[in-house]
Design an enzyme around this catalytic site. Sequence first.
Site, short mmCIF file in Angstrom:
data_model
loop_
_atom_site.label_atom_id
_atom_site.label_comp_id
_atom_site.label_asym_id
_atom_site.label_seq_id
_atom_site.Cartn_x
_atom_site.Cartn_y
_atom_site.Cartn_z
N HIS A 108 -13.36 22.38 -25.14
CA HIS A 108 -12.13 22.98 -25.65
C HIS A 108 -11.47 22.11 -26.73
O HIS A 108 -10.29 22.27 -27.02
CB HIS A 108 -11.13 23.23 -24.51
CG HIS A 108 -11.52 24.37 -23.62
ND1 HIS A 108 -10.92 24.64 -22.41
CD2 HIS A 108 -12.47 25.34 -23.76
CE1 HIS A 108 -11.47 25.71 -21.84
NE2 HIS A 108 -12.43 26.15 -22.65
N CYS A 116 -9.03 21.09 -40.82
CA CYS A 116 -8.29 21.57 -41.99
C CYS A 116 -8.76 22.99 -42.29
O CYS A 116 -9.95 23.22 -42.52
CB CYS A 116 -8.55 20.65 -43.18
SG CYS A 116 -7.82 21.32 -44.70
N LEU A 202 -8.04 21.23 -5.30
CA LEU A 202 -6.88 20.99 -4.42
C LEU A 202 -6.80 22.08 -3.36
O LEU A 202 -6.65 21.81 -2.18
CB LEU A 202 -5.62 21.01 -5.30
CG LEU A 202 -4.40 20.31 -4.78
CD1 LEU A 202 -4.71 18.89 -4.38
CD2 LEU A 202 -3.31 20.34 -5.84
N ALA A 219 -8.86 15.28 -5.94
CA ALA A 219 -10.17 14.79 -6.39
C ALA A 219 -10.27 13.27 -6.24
O ALA A 219 -11.33 12.74 -5.94
CB ALA A 219 -10.40 15.19 -7.84
P1 OAD Z 1 -5.67 24.99 -14.38
O1 OAD Z 1 -4.27 24.53 -14.48
O2 OAD Z 1 -5.93 26.43 -14.56
O3 OAD Z 1 -6.28 24.59 -12.97
C1 OAD Z 1 -6.20 23.30 -12.46
C2 OAD Z 1 -6.89 23.28 -11.12
O4 OAD Z 1 -6.90 21.94 -10.64
C3 OAD Z 1 -6.20 24.12 -10.04
O5 OAD Z 1 -7.20 24.85 -9.34
C4 OAD Z 1 -5.56 23.08 -9.12
O6 OAD Z 1 -5.50 23.50 -7.77
C5 OAD Z 1 -6.53 21.92 -9.27
N1 OAD Z 1 -5.93 20.59 -9.02
C6 OAD Z 1 -4.68 20.15 -9.25
N2 OAD Z 1 -4.53 18.86 -8.90
C7 OAD Z 1 -5.73 18.46 -8.42
C8 OAD Z 1 -6.23 17.25 -7.87
N3 OAD Z 1 -5.48 16.17 -7.75
N4 OAD Z 1 -7.53 17.21 -7.48
C9 OAD Z 1 -8.32 18.32 -7.58
N5 OAD Z 1 -7.91 19.49 -8.08
C10 OAD Z 1 -6.64 19.57 -8.49
O7 OAD Z 1 -6.53 24.10 -15.41
P2 OAD Z 1 -7.99 24.38 -16.00
O8 OAD Z 1 -8.85 25.07 -15.01
O9 OAD Z 1 -8.47 23.10 -16.57
O10 OAD Z 1 -7.45 25.46 -22.28
O11 OAD Z 1 -7.66 25.37 -17.18
C11 OAD Z 1 -8.69 25.80 -18.04
C12 OAD Z 1 -8.18 25.92 -19.46
O12 OAD Z 1 -7.02 26.73 -19.50
C13 OAD Z 1 -7.73 24.61 -20.07
O13 OAD Z 1 -8.80 23.88 -20.65
C14 OAD Z 1 -6.74 25.02 -21.11
C15 OAD Z 1 -6.07 26.16 -20.41
O14 OAD Z 1 -5.59 27.16 -21.23
C16 OAD Z 1 -7.12 24.93 -23.48
O15 OAD Z 1 -6.19 24.17 -23.63
C17 OAD Z 1 -7.98 25.34 -24.60
#
Ligand code: OAD
Length: 234
Positions: A108, A116, A202, A219
């Site tokens: 991402h 640019c 989580l 994690a």
């Molecule tokens: P999310 O915010 O959607 O999900 C985060 C996940 O991490 C959730 O399932 C939480 O339960 C889990 N979580 C939180 N704390 C944790 C911990 N300490 N240990 C283990 N798990 C934990 O984030 P992403 O899945 O990364 O895109 O989101 C995907 C994409 O959506 C991102 O890359 C971003 C966003 O729009 C861009 O910025 C391009």
Amino acid sequence: MKYKNIFILTGAGISAESGLRTFREAAGLWNEYSVEDVASIEGYMRNPALVLNFYNSLKEDMKKAEPNVAHRAITKLQKNYDGKINIITQNVDLLHEKSENENILHMHGQIEQYVCLNCRKVWETEESVYISTPCPYCGIDKKLKPHIVFFGEIPLYMEQIERMLMDCNLFISIGTSGVVYPAAGFVRLAKHYGAETIEFTLDGTENALHFDKSVFGKAGETFPLFVEKLLNDE
Ligand code: OAD
């Protein structure tokens, strides 16, 4: 060595214990900011200053953050395990790099890069970028866009990632909600090609049913134990 090829997919949850905000949890970024405003091409075209400032502020938080025990556990695994270990991260922070992880693909994009829209060159800077900042290559201002994959854009390195999914024997997902495609579909592809699949999360994720095993908890607490087991079983 039980697994010749390990694919690790990470999401915002792996950086949560480093103090960085996730996206979709109660205190997540997408509950405070509108995705359409700060993470879409239309939003950037409408108000580039707002978008640049949003990522300037994220960049400042990310610069201060340090890797946590989950990142360090990957470092230990990569240093001590015989098999090949690829990290495909959805995160734009640089905590895998700070933890000296190797073979990292930022599908991402990453927070210090800008593309640019005039000359298409990619520029990397730790500093804040404003609409008045000229592109260091072509000298034009108002054209630098964060090199971050916005909604509707195709993630980076997809061909390489698909090959890695075909080749892996173990697919590990850490801290991702499993709602954003194509990353959310990786587990099914890996499984289709014969990999064992495990997630560290989580609480429940959208994708739980596609994993052979889901390990619940932080994690930083669960993943290092798994790494020890992998190293002991080698
Ligand atoms: P999310 O915010 O959607 O999900 C985060 C996940 O991490 C959730 O399932 C939480 O339960 C889990 N979580 C939180 N704390 C944790 C911990 N300490 N240990 C283990 N798990 C934990 O984030 P992403 O899945 O990364 O895109 O989101 C995907 C994409 O959506 C991102 O890359 C971003 C966003 O729009 C861009 O910025 C391009």
